[in-house]
Design an enzyme around this catalytic site. Structure first.
Site, mmCIF file in Angstrom:
data_model
loop_
_atom_site.group_PDB
_atom_site.id
_atom_site.type_symbol
_atom_site.label_atom_id
_atom_site.label_comp_id
_atom_site.label_asym_id
_atom_site.label_seq_id
_atom_site.Cartn_x
_atom_site.Cartn_y
_atom_site.Cartn_z
ATOM 1 N N CYS A 117 22.262 51.174 -44.041
ATOM 2 C CA CYS A 117 22.145 51.185 -42.451
ATOM 3 C C CYS A 117 23.435 51.805 -41.597
ATOM 4 O O CYS A 117 22.667 51.466 -41.049
ATOM 5 C CB CYS A 117 22.459 49.811 -42.279
ATOM 6 N N HIS A 257 25.895 48.415 -35.375
ATOM 7 C CA HIS A 257 24.061 47.645 -36.188
ATOM 8 C C HIS A 257 24.249 46.188 -35.973
ATOM 9 O O HIS A 257 24.914 45.546 -35.873
ATOM 10 C CB HIS A 257 24.740 48.980 -38.065
ATOM 11 N N ASN A 287 17.622 42.863 -38.602
ATOM 12 C CA ASN A 287 18.240 43.895 -38.626
ATOM 13 C C ASN A 287 17.235 44.954 -39.135
ATOM 14 O O ASN A 287 16.506 44.786 -40.867
ATOM 15 C CB ASN A 287 19.683 43.711 -40.095
HETATM 16 N N1 COA Z 1 18.428 27.871 -44.605
HETATM 17 C C1 COA Z 1 18.401 26.537 -45.090
HETATM 18 N N2 COA Z 1 19.085 27.107 -46.449
HETATM 19 C C2 COA Z 1 19.958 28.203 -46.404
HETATM 20 C C3 COA Z 1 19.099 29.949 -46.159
HETATM 21 C C4 COA Z 1 18.043 29.714 -45.732
HETATM 22 N N3 COA Z 1 17.282 30.544 -44.953
HETATM 23 N N4 COA Z 1 19.467 30.490 -47.187
HETATM 24 C C5 COA Z 1 20.498 30.361 -48.156
HETATM 25 N N5 COA Z 1 20.656 28.718 -47.641
HETATM 26 C C6 COA Z 1 21.354 28.163 -47.885
HETATM 27 C C7 COA Z 1 21.919 27.847 -49.897
HETATM 28 O O1 COA Z 1 21.300 28.020 -50.243
HETATM 29 C C8 COA Z 1 23.261 27.177 -49.587
HETATM 30 O O2 COA Z 1 23.546 26.309 -50.151
HETATM 31 P P1 COA Z 1 24.227 25.914 -50.866
HETATM 32 O O3 COA Z 1 25.617 24.856 -50.483
HETATM 33 O O4 COA Z 1 23.407 23.992 -51.956
HETATM 34 O O5 COA Z 1 23.981 26.487 -52.635
HETATM 35 C C9 COA Z 1 23.971 27.048 -48.113
HETATM 36 O O6 COA Z 1 22.992 27.228 -47.754
HETATM 37 C C10 COA Z 1 25.128 28.226 -48.237
HETATM 38 O O7 COA Z 1 24.133 29.660 -48.423
HETATM 39 P P2 COA Z 1 25.462 30.968 -48.057
HETATM 40 O O8 COA Z 1 24.577 32.334 -48.558
HETATM 41 O O9 COA Z 1 26.628 30.532 -48.732
HETATM 42 O O10 COA Z 1 25.140 31.142 -46.259
HETATM 43 P P3 COA Z 1 26.079 31.759 -45.464
HETATM 44 O O11 COA Z 1 26.781 31.151 -44.172
HETATM 45 O O12 COA Z 1 26.327 33.049 -46.537
HETATM 46 O O13 COA Z 1 24.929 32.388 -44.695
HETATM 47 C C11 COA Z 1 23.475 34.926 -44.480
HETATM 48 C C12 COA Z 1 24.150 33.282 -45.091
HETATM 49 C C13 COA Z 1 22.577 36.186 -45.428
HETATM 50 C C14 COA Z 1 23.281 34.133 -43.208
HETATM 51 C C15 COA Z 1 25.261 35.820 -44.436
HETATM 52 O O14 COA Z 1 26.195 35.593 -45.268
HETATM 53 C C16 COA Z 1 25.143 36.845 -43.799
HETATM 54 O O15 COA Z 1 24.891 37.138 -42.677
HETATM 55 N N6 COA Z 1 26.015 37.949 -44.626
HETATM 56 C C17 COA Z 1 26.235 39.082 -44.053
HETATM 57 C C18 COA Z 1 24.713 39.796 -44.382
HETATM 58 C C19 COA Z 1 24.408 41.293 -44.113
HETATM 59 O O16 COA Z 1 25.237 41.411 -42.549
HETATM 60 N N7 COA Z 1 23.663 42.125 -44.119
HETATM 61 C C20 COA Z 1 23.654 43.105 -43.842
HETATM 62 C C21 COA Z 1 24.350 44.404 -44.611
HETATM 63 S S1 COA Z 1 23.552 45.689 -43.525
#
Ligand code: COA
Length: 335
Positions: A117, A257, A287
């Site tokens: 990215c 980004h 994204n």
């Molecule tokens: N809908 C509902 N629940 C979801 C879900 C969705 N789409 N995706 C994950 N969950 C659940 C998980 O299973 C987890 O459940 P559990 O606690 O029972 O195990 C819970 O939600 C928390 O998951 P987690 O992965 O810890 O969520 P988070 O708060 O970290 O949010 C992202 C996930 C991906 C939104 C966040 O981590 C993020 O934006 N990260 C940055 C990624 C990024 O920028 N990538 C691009 C790089 S260029």
């Protein structure tokens, strides 16, 4: 070649998005999720995805032609094409594929940069070197991604984030002595490669060992990426400004980004920038990887939220991990 470094002018920008819209509500048909869950954590409401045979080359072609038009150039005016793609449809050079689509009669170099990215900022940095040295003058940068073809659509933690799109930029030698790149910097740290990956491990020769075909899909540790980027990016962007001798008051627009609205806000808060200076479209496109910065820039100018005759700070991060930033001048006429 010349002893004097030649300044660079950003001559044109363009973008292209697929028409198909997939909303957060639509995603509930694939897995257990909700609009509230996705929007509150990411700022994304919907994304554009390619359909049928449409792919990153088609999107890149349109973005490239738009940028060339704004630059007032024909494809044969180009001396080089650099492509950045996080989800290339052709691993043996998206740059050559774009070159083919532009019907060029000249055999100019065309190649790809793999910096996920952060691709646009990496390409701009490379282009700056070529222009500055006098080796090449007119360079087309195309950042184009069709992530949707390489996502695991059963992985709700990753597939909610990404969209498809393309952005392009034409740069050239500046003829008035003013460089549109006030500063540019790129970084990477391979120790964090495990945070986001797209393995293309293929398979060994069947005479050597029996094997299975492995699917090549994007894998991401969302929490890990978030923690890494929230720690490094705001501080990095602040230091970039300081090293350049500028403050956020000198910057008209922050064009980051578009990965997660909370990361964008963390950068904005660190710089003490008002919201109206921050260019975001993550709500509608998610994204779009390497394409996200040039799409935000070109669309912002087209829609009037980014006024020309201004200064913008671009910053991005991506798999690798890679990250980078640039402070650029946006002159009249680029879009
Ligand atoms: N809908 C509902 N629940 C979801 C879900 C969705 N789409 N995706 C994950 N969950 C659940 C998980 O299973 C987890 O459940 P559990 O606690 O029972 O195990 C819970 O939600 C928390 O998951 P987690 O992965 O810890 O969520 P988070 O708060 O970290 O949010 C992202 C996930 C991906 C939104 C966040 O981590 C993020 O934006 N990260 C940055 C990624 C990024 O920028 N990538 C691009 C790089 S260029």
């Amino acid at each position: 070649m010349t002893d004097k470094l030649i300044p660079l002018r950003i001559a044109g920008v363009g973008y292209s998005l697929p028409e198909t819209v997939v909303t957060n509500d639509d995603l509930t048909k694939l897995y257990e999720t909700s609009d509230e869950w996705i929007y509150s954590r990411t700022g994304i409401k919907e994304r554009r995805l390619v359909s049928g045979n449409e792919n990153a080359i088609d999107l890149g072609e349109i973005a490239a032609k738009n940028a060339l038009k704004k630059a007032g150039m024909k494809a044969d005016d180009l001396d080089m094409i650099i492509a950045a793609s996080t989800a290339p449809i052709e691993l043996y050079s998206m740059g050559c594929q774009i070159q083919k689509r532009l019907d060029m009669t000249k055999q100019v170099p065309a190649f790809d940069v793999s910096a996920a990215c952060t691709g646009l900022i990496y390409c701009l940095s490379i282009a700056k070197g070529f222009v500055a040295s006098g080796m090449y003058k007119n360079i087309l940068i195309v950042a184009t991604d069709n992530n949707s073809k390489l996502l695991d659509w059963t992985d709700r933690g990753t597939s909610i984030l990404f969209g498809d799109g393309a952005g392009a930029m034409v740069v050239t030698a500046s003829d008035d002595g003013v460089d549109d790149i006030i500063t540019i910097d790129i970084k990477s740290d391979g120790k964090y490669d495990h945070l986001i990956s797209l393995p293309f491990d293929g398979k060994n020769c069947p005479l050597v060992e029996p094997n299975e075909v492995h699917p090549s899909l994007i894998k991401m540790n969302g929490k890990g990426v978030y923690a890494f980027v929230a720690k490094i990016l705001p501080k990095y962007v602040e230091e970039l400004l300081q090293k350049t001798g500028l403050t956020s008051d000198d910057i008209d627009y922050l064009i980051p980004h578009q990965a997660n609205i909370r990361i964008i806000q963390a950068v904005q808060e660190r710089l003490g920038m008002p919201e109206e200076k921050v260019v975001t479209n993550i709500k509608y496109y998610g994204n779009t990887s390497a394409a996200s910065i040039p799409i935000a820039l070109a669309e912002g100018v087209e829609k009037g939220s980014v006024k020309l005759g201004s200064t913008a700070l671009l910053c991005g991060f991506g798999a690798g991990m890679t990250w980078g930033g640039a402070i650029i001048r946006l002159r009249e006429g680029i879009c």
